[in-house]
Design a protein around this motif. Structure first.
Motif, PDB file in Angstrom:
ATOM      1  N   TYR A 242       0.841  -1.237   0.076  1.00 54.00           N
ATOM      2  CA  TYR A 242       0.073  -0.158  -0.101  1.00 54.00           C
ATOM      3  C   TYR A 242       0.939   1.355  -0.029  1.00 54.00           C
ATOM      4  CZ  TYR A 242      -3.984  -2.798   0.961  1.00 54.00           C
ATOM      5  OH  TYR A 242      -5.242  -3.775   0.953  1.00 54.00           O
ATOM      6  N   ALA A 244       3.609   1.523  -1.034  1.00 56.54           N
ATOM      7  CA  ALA A 244       4.541   1.497  -2.421  1.00 56.54           C
ATOM      8  C   ALA A 244       3.426   2.095  -3.454  1.00 56.54           C
ATOM      9  CB  ALA A 244       5.053   0.133  -2.958  1.00 56.54           C
ATOM     10  N   GLY A 245       2.126   2.489  -3.454  1.00 55.85           N
ATOM     11  CA  GLY A 245       1.227   2.913  -4.300  1.00 55.85           C
ATOM     12  C   GLY A 245       0.075   1.997  -4.620  1.00 55.85           C
ATOM     13  N   PRO A 247      -3.249   0.138  -4.712  1.00 51.09           N
ATOM     14  CA  PRO A 247      -4.638   0.707  -4.086  1.00 51.09           C
ATOM     15  C   PRO A 247      -5.178  -0.599  -3.270  1.00 51.09           C
ATOM     16  CG  PRO A 247      -4.798   0.526  -6.170  1.00 51.09           C
ATOM     17  CD  PRO A 247      -3.399   0.471  -5.976  1.00 51.09           C
ATOM     18  N   SER A 260      -2.400   1.185 -14.654  1.00 51.08           N
ATOM     19  CA  SER A 260      -1.248   1.826 -13.737  1.00 51.08           C
ATOM     20  C   SER A 260      -1.078   1.076 -12.760  1.00 51.08           C
ATOM     21  CB  SER A 260      -1.837   3.365 -13.482  1.00 51.08           C
ATOM     22  OG  SER A 260      -3.109   3.166 -12.595  1.00 51.08           O
ATOM     23  N   ALA A 261      -1.946   0.400 -12.288  1.00 55.33           N
ATOM     24  CA  ALA A 261      -1.324  -0.620 -11.278  1.00 55.33           C
ATOM     25  C   ALA A 261      -0.663  -1.695 -11.747  1.00 55.33           C
ATOM     26  CB  ALA A 261      -2.872  -1.198 -10.543  1.00 55.33           C
ATOM     27  N   ARG A 264       2.864  -0.148 -11.982  1.00 54.66           N
ATOM     28  CA  ARG A 264       3.674  -0.009 -10.682  1.00 54.66           C
ATOM     29  C   ARG A 264       3.872  -1.400 -10.211  1.00 54.66           C
ATOM     30  NH1 ARG A 264       7.244   1.785  -8.300  1.00 54.66           N
ATOM     31  NH2 ARG A 264       7.142   2.196  -5.821  1.00 54.66           N
ATOM     32  N   GLN A 305       8.515   6.322 -11.270  1.00 56.65           N
ATOM     33  CA  GLN A 305       7.623   5.633 -10.588  1.00 56.65           C
ATOM     34  C   GLN A 305       6.299   6.309 -10.701  1.00 56.65           C
ATOM     35  OE1 GLN A 305       8.778   5.532  -6.432  1.00 56.65           O
ATOM     36  NE2 GLN A 305       6.753   5.740  -5.661  1.00 56.65           N
ATOM     37  N   ALA A 307       3.105   7.538 -10.021  1.00 57.88           N
ATOM     38  CA  ALA A 307       2.422   8.651  -8.590  1.00 57.88           C
ATOM     39  C   ALA A 307       1.169   8.465  -8.405  1.00 57.88           C
ATOM     40  CB  ALA A 307       2.909   9.924  -9.074  1.00 57.88           C
ATOM     41  N   ALA A 308       0.225   8.101  -9.445  1.00 57.57           N
ATOM     42  CA  ALA A 308      -1.070   8.128  -8.977  1.00 57.57           C
ATOM     43  C   ALA A 308      -1.394   6.762  -9.673  1.00 57.57           C
ATOM     44  CB  ALA A 308      -1.839   9.189  -9.544  1.00 57.57           C
ATOM     45  N   VAL A 309      -1.660   5.691  -8.715  1.00 54.14           N
ATOM     46  CA  VAL A 309      -2.173   4.308  -9.185  1.00 54.14           C
ATOM     47  C   VAL A 309      -3.869   4.339  -9.080  1.00 54.14           C
ATOM     48  CG1 VAL A 309      -2.096   1.820  -8.784  1.00 54.14           C
ATOM     49  CG2 VAL A 309       0.051   3.544  -8.500  1.00 54.14           C
ATOM     50  N   CYS A 311      -7.323   2.625  -9.015  1.00 53.03           N
ATOM     51  CA  CYS A 311      -8.126   1.479  -8.442  1.00 53.03           C
ATOM     52  C   CYS A 311      -8.836   0.867  -9.639  1.00 53.03           C
ATOM     53  CB  CYS A 311      -8.798   1.918  -7.194  1.00 53.03           C
ATOM     54  SG  CYS A 311      -9.094   0.320  -6.214  1.00 53.03           S
TER      55      CYS A 311
END
Length: 314
Positions: A242, A244-245, A247, A260-261, A264, A305, A307-309, A311
């Protein structure tokens, strides 16, 4: 682990939200070590403590092997130990998820989530069978009542929004009055070679002649904010994925995850992503119709990296 056998039934002793926990021989808490499981376990403990049935709780974790985040199994055990609860681990017999994908020649999909039935629902059903035998060995007679508790929430997907917070997990072999009524209706349609409508189908749930299984979703109506509030208040340790980004704490590379998830996750677990790409190449089947694992890896390597993952639903 929710089955098509869920039936809404007005049963004595059940309120609209919280079932009478004293009616059950076993209360099976399904945990993933993720935030929803943590909130569910904290909420369950409140009600079980009030009802004096904490000793009936069995915490179960379906171990997904290297498909899940490092340390997940140990963290699930830690959460159970925090409350002094019995902890059981179940897993599919045979090959792991990646190996199973290679055997089948295809990845799971939103329309064919065989990973859930093979690696979660099936193994948990075997534990339910073992708990029934344990109760019988201790002298229990008649069907064993089991409450299957999960942390599914309505916010997570349209399908989960349709679920009821409390249901009976009915089946074709369950002898309860409601299931028998549905069985009669279903047989009427089948005898006339007609499709069985949903309202007449008893389903393929966990109940049978030896066990009576109900399902309860204590945090079904909760928002993500309410879940995190309960998690921080509980004192339970949160998985580092969590921070680490990520959701959600599902499989590292869930076929339902947002792009994006996935990117990441590939940045955090490049070796595992490479193994998925190898299986993708061997089978000739893309990780998902709209994106291949090879594309995810390329994007992860070319990007800073994430920044915004975002859900995802599912």
């Amino acid at each position: 682990m929710v089955s098509s056998g869920q039936l809404e039934i007005a049963l004595p002793g059940f309120g609209p939200e919280v079932p009478d926990l004293t009616l059950y021989r076993w209360i099976l808490a399904n945990v993933s070590a993720g935030k929803d499981s943590m909130a569910m376990l904290a909420e369950l403990m409140l009600h079980a403590t009030a009802a004096g049935v904490v000793d009936r709780i069995v915490v179960v974790h379906a171990d997904l092997g290297d498909a899940e985040w490092d340390g997940t199994r140990d963290l699930a055990a830690e959460h159970a130990a925090f409350y002094g609860l019995r902890f059981e681990v179940v897993a599919r017999t045979g090959s792991g998820l990646l190996e199973r994908i290679e055997e089948r020649g295809m990845f799971p999909s939103a329309d064919n989530r065989w990973c859930t039935s093979d690696f979660k629902r099936g193994p948990v059903r075997r534990l339910i069978t073992a708990l029934v035998r344990e109760a019988e060995a201790a002298g229990h007679t008649g069907p064993v009542r089991i409450l299957n508790v999960m942390g599914l929430r309505a916010e997570e997907s349209p399908a989960r929004r349709k679920l009821l917070a409390f249901t009976h997990d009915g089946s074709w072999t369950c002898p309860c009055a409601e299931c028998e009524r549905r069985q009669r209706k279903a047989k009427w349609y089948k005898a006339r070679k007609l499709p069985v409508p949903k309202h007449a189908n008893p389903g393929w749930g966990a109940s049978n002649t030896l066990r009576y299984v109900d399902t309860w979703l204590p945090v079904h109506s909760w928002s993500t904010t309410e879940v995190w509030t309960a998690v921080w208040a509980s004192g339970l340790r949160v998985h580092p994925a969590y921070a680490a980004g990520m959701p959600r704490l599902s499989c590292v590379f869930c076929v339902l995850a947002s792009r994006s998830a996935l990117v990441r996750a590939a940045q955090l677990q490049p070796a595992l992503a490479a193994r998925y790409a190898v299986v993708e190449a061997k089978t000739g089947h893309r990780f998902r119709l709209d994106v291949s694992m090879a594309e995810i890896i390329a994007e992860a390597e070319a990007s800073p990296q994430v920044a915004a993952v975002a859900c995802w639903e599912g």
